[in-house]
Write an enzyme that holds these catalytic residues in place. Structure first.
Site, PDB file in Angstrom:
ATOM      1  N   GLU A 148       9.322  -5.834  -1.434  1.00 47.42           N
ATOM      2  CA  GLU A 148       9.577  -4.366  -1.838  1.00 47.42           C
ATOM      3  C   GLU A 148      10.727  -3.833  -0.763  1.00 47.42           C
ATOM      4  O   GLU A 148      10.303  -3.794   0.273  1.00 47.42           O
ATOM      5  CB  GLU A 148       8.128  -3.557  -1.515  1.00 47.42           C
ATOM      6  CG  GLU A 148       8.136  -1.927  -1.753  1.00 47.42           C
ATOM      7  CD  GLU A 148       6.868  -1.370  -1.398  1.00 47.42           C
ATOM      8  OE1 GLU A 148       6.948  -0.464  -2.077  1.00 47.42           O
ATOM      9  OE2 GLU A 148       6.065  -1.844  -0.892  1.00 47.42           O
ATOM     10  N   GLU A 246       1.164   5.510  -6.284  1.00 52.82           N
ATOM     11  CA  GLU A 246       1.348   5.410  -4.952  1.00 52.82           C
ATOM     12  C   GLU A 246       2.075   6.681  -4.567  1.00 52.82           C
ATOM     13  O   GLU A 246       3.078   6.678  -4.003  1.00 52.82           O
ATOM     14  CB  GLU A 246       1.975   4.207  -4.561  1.00 52.82           C
ATOM     15  CG  GLU A 246       1.901   3.913  -3.150  1.00 52.82           C
ATOM     16  CD  GLU A 246       2.706   2.855  -2.472  1.00 52.82           C
ATOM     17  OE1 GLU A 246       2.200   1.929  -1.807  1.00 52.82           O
ATOM     18  OE2 GLU A 246       3.941   2.769  -2.794  1.00 52.82           O
TER      19      GLU A 246
END
Length: 264
Positions: A148, A246
Site C-alpha cells: 500500500e 477506511e
C-alpha cells in the site's frame, strides 16, 4: 456494492472485540482490521478471543494487516526494518493461522518508514526478502499480500501506485505472483497520484480498494473525491473485490451516506 468495514479506524468508541458485531448490526457482512494486537506474536488466548469475536458476529474477516509496529507513534510497518530480531517473519505464522481459521485471503504488509542508520538500499533488500517470505507463506492458504502507498508520513517511501508496483515487479523476479497493489484512493489522491490513470492501467490487478474522502479522511460525500465514479470504473475494468471503508467518522453517523451509481 460489497463493502467491508475497517474496524481499526471505524467504531473505535467500542472495545475492539465488540466492533465486528457492531458492523454486522449496521448492515455489513465483512470487516477488516489493522493488526489488532500490541505484539507481533500475541498470546494464544488473545488470538482465540479475536477469532471468536469475528465468528460470533457472523461476519467475514476480509482483510488483516501484518504487525506494523507502534502505529499511534508513527510507525508504518516492519517489512523493511533491519535490526528488529526478525519481528516481521515471526509474525507471518500468526497471520497465516488467523487467516486459516477465519477464511481470510488478503493481508496488508505495510512497508515501513525509512530509518536513520540504514540505507534505503539495505531496507529495500530486506523488504523484498520479507515480502517474498510473506507471499509464499500466505499462498499456503490461498492468500495474497497487499502492498500500500500511504500518505501523511514523509518517511514512508511508497507514496504512489508506481512506487508499490515497482516493488511488486521485483518480487515477481523471485517467482512470486501473489503480491498485489492495495489501491487506497484517499492516500493516492492526497499524495498527488493520477488516480484515474492508475485505475485505467491497473484496476483489473488491484488486490484491494480502500476509500475515504478528502480533505479530512472522512466518509464518502464529505469531501471532493469522486469515489463513486472511481469505484464504478474499477468494477468496469475487472475489479471484483471488496471496497474497504477506511475513513474517520463517529460511530453514530459513520454510515449515513450512499454512493450513487454513475448515470448512463
Amino acid at each position: 456494492m460489497t463493502y467491508t468495514v475497517n474496524c481499526s479506524i471505524l467504531l473505535t468508541e467500542l472495545p475492539l472485540l465488540e466492533r465486528p458485531a457492531a458492523a454486522k448490526a449496521a448492515g455489513f457482512d465483512a470487516v477488516e482490521f489493522w493488526w489488532p494486537f500490541a505484539e507481533a506474536v500475541p498470546a494464544d488466548s488473545d488470538v482465540d478471543a479475536f477469532v471468536a469475536a469475528v465468528q460470533d458476529a457472523g461476519v467475514q474477516l476480509s482483510g488483516l494487516n501484518f504487525f506494523a509496529g507502534d502505529m499511534p507513534a508513527g510507525e508504518r510497518g516492519r517489512v523493511s526494518w533491519a535490526g528488529r530480531g526478525g519481528v516481521f517473519k515471526d509474525n507471518i505464522d500468526v497471520v497465516i493461522a488467523i487467516g486459516e481459521r477465519l477464511g481470510t485471503k488478503a493481508f496488508n504488509a505495510l512497508y515501513g518508514n525509512r530509518l536513520e542508520g540504514s540505507t534505503p538500499e539495505a531496507q529495500d533488500e530486506l523488504a523484498l526478502e520479507n515480502l517474498v517470505a510473506a507471499a509464499r507463506g500466505v499462498a499456503t492458504i490461498g492468500g495474497i499480500v497487499l502492498l500500500e502507498p500511504v500518505s501523511g508520513t514523509p518517511a514512508y517511501p511508497l507514496k504512489t501506485a508506481a512506487d508499490a508496483l515497482a516493488v511488486i515487479g521485483k518480487a515477481k523476479e523471485h517467482a512470486v505472483e501473489n503480491i498485489k497493489l492495495l489501491a487506497d484512493f484517499y492516500h493516492l489522491a492526497v499524495n498527488g497520484d493520477d488516480v484515474p490513470a492508475v485505475i485505467e492501467q491497473h484496476a483489473k490487478d488491484f488486490g484491494h480498494i480502500q476509500i475515504a474522502d478528502n480533505p479530512g479522511r472522512g466518509a464518502p460525500g464529505t469531501g471532493e473525491l469522486p469515489l463513486g465514479e472511481w469505484i464504478a470504473r474499477s468494477r468496469e475494468l475487472g475489479y471484483e473485490g471488496y471496497i474497504g471503508l477506511e475513513y474517520k467518522a463517529p460511530a453514530a453517523e459513520a454510515f449515513q451516506w450512499a454512493i450513487r451509481p454513475v448515470a448512463g
